[in-house]
Design a protein around this motif. Structure first.
Motif, PDB file in Angstrom:
ATOM      1  N   MET A 158      62.918-123.417  76.801  1.00  6.48           N
ATOM      2  CA  MET A 158      61.710-123.826  77.510  1.00  6.48           C
ATOM      3  C   MET A 158      61.787-123.701  79.133  1.00  6.48           C
ATOM      4  SD  MET A 158      61.114-128.200  78.141  1.00  6.48           S
ATOM      5  CE  MET A 158      61.408-128.761  76.831  1.00  6.48           C
ATOM      6  N   SER A 159      60.607-123.026  79.597  1.00  2.00           N
ATOM      7  CA  SER A 159      60.710-122.686  81.077  1.00  2.00           C
ATOM      8  C   SER A 159      60.169-123.932  81.773  1.00  2.00           C
ATOM      9  CB  SER A 159      59.764-121.494  81.140  1.00  2.00           C
ATOM     10  OG  SER A 159      58.537-121.624  80.907  1.00  2.00           O
ATOM     11  N   ASP A 160      60.495-123.844  83.012  1.00  2.00           N
ATOM     12  CA  ASP A 160      59.997-124.879  83.997  1.00  2.00           C
ATOM     13  C   ASP A 160      58.297-124.743  83.976  1.00  2.00           C
ATOM     14  OD1 ASP A 160      62.861-124.645  86.229  1.00  2.00           O
ATOM     15  OD2 ASP A 160      62.519-125.478  84.169  1.00  2.00           O
ATOM     16  N   ILE A 161      57.596-125.610  84.389  1.00  2.00           N
ATOM     17  CA  ILE A 161      56.278-125.194  84.703  1.00  2.00           C
ATOM     18  C   ILE A 161      55.941-126.351  85.832  1.00  2.00           C
ATOM     19  CG2 ILE A 161      53.897-126.197  83.613  1.00  2.00           C
ATOM     20  CD1 ILE A 161      55.024-125.798  81.014  1.00  2.00           C
ATOM     21  N   LEU A 162      55.085-125.486  86.822  1.00  2.00           N
ATOM     22  CA  LEU A 162      54.647-126.121  88.115  1.00  2.00           C
ATOM     23  C   LEU A 162      53.276-126.242  87.912  1.00  2.00           C
ATOM     24  CD1 LEU A 162      54.757-127.098  91.004  1.00  2.00           C
ATOM     25  CD2 LEU A 162      54.742-124.681  91.646  1.00  2.00           C
ATOM     26  N   ILE A 163      52.663-127.412  87.935  1.00  2.00           N
ATOM     27  CA  ILE A 163      51.338-127.821  87.850  1.00  2.00           C
ATOM     28  C   ILE A 163      50.667-127.640  89.554  1.00  2.00           C
ATOM     29  CG2 ILE A 163      49.266-129.039  87.267  1.00  2.00           C
ATOM     30  CD1 ILE A 163      51.299-130.042  84.620  1.00  2.00           C
ATOM     31  N   ARG A 164      49.934-126.904  89.478  1.00  2.00           N
ATOM     32  CA  ARG A 164      49.794-126.967  91.202  1.00  2.00           C
ATOM     33  C   ARG A 164      48.438-126.985  91.467  1.00  2.00           C
ATOM     34  NH1 ARG A 164      51.915-121.159  93.390  1.00  2.00           N
ATOM     35  NH2 ARG A 164      53.664-122.115  93.927  1.00  2.00           N
ATOM     36  N   GLY A 165      48.185-127.736  92.625  1.00  2.00           N
ATOM     37  CA  GLY A 165      46.756-127.773  93.402  1.00  2.00           C
ATOM     38  C   GLY A 165      45.716-128.863  92.886  1.00  2.00           C
ATOM     39  N   GLY A 166      46.471-130.052  91.844  1.00  2.00           N
ATOM     40  CA  GLY A 166      45.624-130.919  91.311  1.00  2.00           C
ATOM     41  C   GLY A 166      45.612-132.082  92.051  1.00  2.00           C
ATOM     42  N   THR A 167      44.843-133.140  91.523  1.00  2.00           N
ATOM     43  CA  THR A 167      45.014-134.412  91.804  1.00  2.00           C
ATOM     44  C   THR A 167      45.501-135.297  90.848  1.00  2.00           C
ATOM     45  OG1 THR A 167      42.997-134.476  93.091  1.00  2.00           O
ATOM     46  CG2 THR A 167      43.446-136.514  92.323  1.00  2.00           C
ATOM     47  N   VAL A 168      46.588-135.808  91.304  1.00  2.00           N
ATOM     48  CA  VAL A 168      47.317-136.712  90.274  1.00  2.00           C
ATOM     49  C   VAL A 168      46.692-137.919  90.060  1.00  2.00           C
ATOM     50  CG1 VAL A 168      49.518-137.971  89.816  1.00  2.00           C
ATOM     51  CG2 VAL A 168      49.784-135.612  90.531  1.00  2.00           C
ATOM     52  N   VAL A 169      46.679-138.654  89.052  1.00  2.00           N
ATOM     53  CA  VAL A 169      45.609-139.803  88.808  1.00  2.00           C
ATOM     54  C   VAL A 169      46.699-140.635  87.875  1.00  2.00           C
ATOM     55  CG1 VAL A 169      43.812-141.133  87.713  1.00  2.00           C
ATOM     56  CG2 VAL A 169      43.521-138.514  88.500  1.00  2.00           C
TER      57      VAL A 169
ATOM     58  N   CYS B 280      57.762-129.858  86.297  1.00  2.00           N
ATOM     59  CA  CYS B 280      58.235-130.247  84.946  1.00  2.00           C
ATOM     60  C   CYS B 280      59.559-129.231  84.611  1.00  2.00           C
ATOM     61  CB  CYS B 280      57.253-130.095  83.720  1.00  2.00           C
ATOM     62  SG  CYS B 280      55.785-130.956  84.204  1.00  2.00           S
ATOM     63  N   VAL B 281      60.800-129.991  84.251  1.00  2.00           N
ATOM     64  CA  VAL B 281      61.889-129.444  83.936  1.00  2.00           C
ATOM     65  C   VAL B 281      62.592-130.059  82.927  1.00  2.00           C
ATOM     66  CG1 VAL B 281      64.240-128.860  84.806  1.00  2.00           C
ATOM     67  CG2 VAL B 281      62.212-128.501  86.578  1.00  2.00           C
ATOM     68  N   ASP B 282      62.831-129.246  81.739  1.00  2.00           N
ATOM     69  CA  ASP B 282      63.598-129.697  80.665  1.00  2.00           C
ATOM     70  C   ASP B 282      63.050-131.030  80.002  1.00  2.00           C
ATOM     71  OD1 ASP B 282      66.913-129.475  82.023  1.00  2.00           O
ATOM     72  OD2 ASP B 282      65.428-127.668  80.910  1.00  2.00           O
ATOM     73  N   GLY B 283      61.509-130.848  80.066  1.00  2.00           N
ATOM     74  CA  GLY B 283      60.939-131.787  79.180  1.00  2.00           C
ATOM     75  C   GLY B 283      60.287-133.152  79.922  1.00  2.00           C
ATOM     76  N   LYS B 284      60.878-133.160  81.171  1.00  2.00           N
ATOM     77  CA  LYS B 284      60.734-134.251  82.084  1.00  2.00           C
ATOM     78  C   LYS B 284      60.036-133.796  83.408  1.00  2.00           C
ATOM     79  CE  LYS B 284      63.137-137.596  79.934  1.00  2.00           C
ATOM     80  NZ  LYS B 284      62.578-138.684  79.239  1.00  2.00           N
TER      81      LYS B 284
ATOM     82  N   SER C 209      41.928-129.055  80.235  1.00  2.00           N
ATOM     83  CA  SER C 209      42.219-127.695  80.146  1.00  2.00           C
ATOM     84  C   SER C 209      43.538-127.203  79.743  1.00  2.00           C
ATOM     85  CB  SER C 209      41.934-126.994  81.577  1.00  2.00           C
ATOM     86  OG  SER C 209      43.020-127.552  82.360  1.00  2.00           O
ATOM     87  N   HIS C 210      44.470-128.088  79.906  1.00  2.00           N
ATOM     88  CA  HIS C 210      45.843-127.806  79.330  1.00  2.00           C
ATOM     89  C   HIS C 210      46.510-129.146  79.005  1.00  2.00           C
ATOM     90  CE1 HIS C 210      44.994-124.635  82.365  1.00  2.00           C
ATOM     91  NE2 HIS C 210      46.023-123.794  81.738  1.00  2.00           N
ATOM     92  N   THR C 211      47.439-129.178  78.007  1.00  2.00           N
ATOM     93  CA  THR C 211      48.114-130.276  77.384  1.00  2.00           C
ATOM     94  C   THR C 211      49.445-129.928  77.461  1.00  2.00           C
ATOM     95  OG1 THR C 211      46.296-131.018  76.146  1.00  2.00           O
ATOM     96  CG2 THR C 211      48.548-132.189  75.819  1.00  2.00           C
ATOM     97  N   LEU C 212      50.254-130.468  78.194  1.00  2.00           N
ATOM     98  CA  LEU C 212      51.655-130.402  78.013  1.00  2.00           C
ATOM     99  C   LEU C 212      52.430-131.478  77.174  1.00  2.00           C
ATOM    100  CD1 LEU C 212      50.996-129.325  80.824  1.00  2.00           C
ATOM    101  CD2 LEU C 212      53.422-129.319  81.434  1.00  2.00           C
ATOM    102  N   SER C 213      53.144-131.308  76.102  1.00  2.00           N
ATOM    103  CA  SER C 213      53.860-132.382  75.348  1.00  2.00           C
ATOM    104  C   SER C 213      55.426-131.980  75.636  1.00  2.00           C
ATOM    105  CB  SER C 213      53.329-132.122  73.900  1.00  2.00           C
ATOM    106  OG  SER C 213      54.356-132.949  73.216  1.00  2.00           O
ATOM    107  N   GLN C 214      56.361-133.003  76.132  1.00  2.00           N
ATOM    108  CA  GLN C 214      57.690-132.926  76.428  1.00  2.00           C
ATOM    109  C   GLN C 214      57.932-131.627  77.167  1.00  2.00           C
ATOM    110  OE1 GLN C 214      59.964-132.967  72.711  1.00  2.00           O
ATOM    111  NE2 GLN C 214      58.527-133.699  71.656  1.00  2.00           N
ATOM    112  N   GLY C 215      56.845-131.430  78.030  1.00  2.00           N
ATOM    113  CA  GLY C 215      57.091-130.321  79.145  1.00  2.00           C
ATOM    114  C   GLY C 215      56.774-128.655  78.511  1.00  2.00           C
TER     115      GLY C 215
END
Ligand code: URQ
Ligand code: ZN
Ligand code: ZN
Length: 480
Positions: free
Chosen positions: A1-12, A24-28, A429-435
């Motif tokens: 599983m690679s790290d994922i950076l979700i960039r530029g959004g508004t967290v709600v 996101c790293v290692d599912g967290k 547009s995207h769904t992440l499950s366990q990273g």
């Protein structure tokens, strides 16, 4: 599983929204903040102009359910995959033992079925009968299996319906264990009698379904279950509150300080009972579920319940039967398998008719689609919020995207869609499950078996405190 950076959004989150990147790293979720750097090799998701929200949690689904002589069309893989396509990243389904069946035996069966899930899942366990063994099994389920909620069907006479003796014993046991009792609140005796009256009058089509379960049938059961919980001093969660009578029962009890929580289905918020008067059997039967869709006016009352905080969660009761299965009730509406779909559509329907109409803020949307369920069933903040340490169950929401909901394009294996033809503005547009990126702009990349069983800790045995509260109510001085 690679790290994922979700960039530029508004967290709600349920409490606020703010501009931030999410790593996101290692599912967290590893970090949430401005201008985060992408680690070497990380995937980057451009969330510019989009919302980054906790994945939906659906607290009420029935995958692979054997019911009324059929088995639902979606199993735990196809049902959870459909959920992921709609931004729902975990479900709480139901173990429903037959009366006289061991709760532990039924639990093990359902655990086996759920191993193929594509996303995380938990179980409410239904108490459909009572004995010392049931009492014992409830303890085992709480102590060893991370079950902290027990369901009671007050409807479905001669099948899984609970009488008052079972309700009282089970609610009391739930309180001892620090577990949440939940109810399907319809008076099954009244339904049984009204169904027979419809038959006597020769009304056999799906139009008779709502006539055999009027709002008063739900209101009575909701009031009764709430009153039993009040006397016993245990909280209670009422599933699929569908009408004014039941919503008022919840609100009245809460106004008196009782711990009562209400769930609303996406369908009950936007569909009314005119569907049952459609002359096409498949269309009307496709909407047969219980409680039924209600007359116009009930829907707005339910929205106001969500807005006021008297109703807390949204769900779908995803329980899909195909046209052939529904046709089993062609000559007798009471034989039409009860259930409709929705696990994929819930978030988009809530956004279109909740946020886009101004009924809900984005934070309130997160509360009623994810955070409140996580809190009520004790898995917050593992789930239900975007914060370091939480599971990387995330939906990236494009408010500019749109689609028309249809059975033709749904991922559910059902062949009917109660939201058919509804155009929604705001979609995942995207769904992440366990990273892991499991849904990317229409491309579903799910894996059977990737889902985990999520244990939900009890709320701590508060039996003594509750007992003290009950005792304190007994009139101490004998009135002379
Ligand atoms: O009653 C339920 O919640 C299950 C059996 C699904 N069917 C339905 O009509 N709601
Ligand atoms: Zn139900
Ligand atoms: Zn249900």
């Amino acid at each position: 599983m690679s790290d994922i950076l979700i960039r530029g959004g508004t967290v709600v989150n349920a409490d606020r929204q703010f501009r931030a990147d999410v790593l996101c790293v290692d599912g967290k979720i590893h970090s949430v903040g401005e201008a985060l750097q992408a680690p070497v090799g990380a995937q980057v998701v451009d969330a510019g102009g989009q919302y980054v929200m906790p994945g939906g949690i659906d607290p009420h689904t029935h995958m692979q359910l054997p019911f009324m002589g059929s088995v639902t069309m979606d199993d735990f893989f196809t049902g959870t995959a459909a959920g992921l396509a709609g931004g729902t990243t975990s479900i709480i389904d139901f173990v429903i033992p037959n009366p006289q069946q061991s709760l532990m035996e039924a639990y093990r069966t359902w655990r086996g079925w759920a191993e193929k899930s594509a996303s995380d899942y938990g179980f409410h366990v239904a108490v459909t009968w009572w004995s010392d063994a049931v009492r014992e099994d409830m303890g085992t389920l709480v102590r060893d299996e991370g079950v902290n909620s027990f369901k009671h069907f007050m409807a479905y006479k001669n099948a899984i319906m609970c009488d008052d003796e079972t309700l009282v014993n089970s609610f009391r046991r739930a309180m001892e264990l620090g577990a949440m009792p939940t109810v399907h609140a319809e008076n099954g005796e009244l339904v049984f009698l009204l169904q027979a009256e419809m038959a006597r009058k020769g009304i056999t089509g799906p139009e008779a379904h709502p006539l055999s379960r009027p709002p008063g049938v739900e209101g009575e059961a909701a009031n009764r279950a709430i009153a039993i919980a009040d006397v016993l001093g245990v909280p209670i969660y009422v599933v699929h509150v569908s009408c004014i009578e039941a919503a008022e029962a919840v609100a009245r009890a809460r106004a008196r300080g009782q711990r009562v929580y209400g769930e609303v289905l996406a369908g009950h918020l936007v569909i009314d009972d005119s569907v049952y008067r459609n002359p096409d059997f498949a269309y009307a039967a496709g909407h047969v579920m219980s409680p039924p869709f209600r007359p116009k006016g009930n829907q707005e009352f339910l929205w106001r319940g969500l807005q006021s905080g008297n109703l807390h969660t949204t769900a779908t009761d995803h329980c899909t039967f195909c046209a052939e299965q529904k046709a089993g009730g062609k000559d007798d509406f009471s034989k039409i398998p009860n259930g409709c779909g929705g696990v994929e559509e819930r978030l988009a329907v809530l956004w279109e008719h909740g946020v886009n109409t101004g009924r809900l803020t984005p934070s309130e949307f997160v509360a009623v689609t994810s955070a409140n369920t996580a809190k009520l069933f004790n898995i917050y903040p593992q789930k239900g919020c975007i914060a370091p340490g939480a599971d990387a169950d995330i939906v990236v929401w494009d408010p500019q995207g749109s689609k028309t909901l249809s059975a033709k394009t749904q991922h559910s294996k059902g062949d009917f869609n109660i939201f058919e033809g509804m155009t929604v503005h705001g979609i995942p547009s995207h769904t992440l499950s366990q990273g892991n990126l499991v849904y990317v702009q229409g491309d579903l990349r799910v894996t059977a078996g990737a889902g985990r069983y999520i244990k939900r800790p009890s709320f701590g045995a508060n039996f003594d405190a509750a007992q003290k509260r009950i005792d304190s109510r007994k009139p101490s001085a004998v009135l002379r």
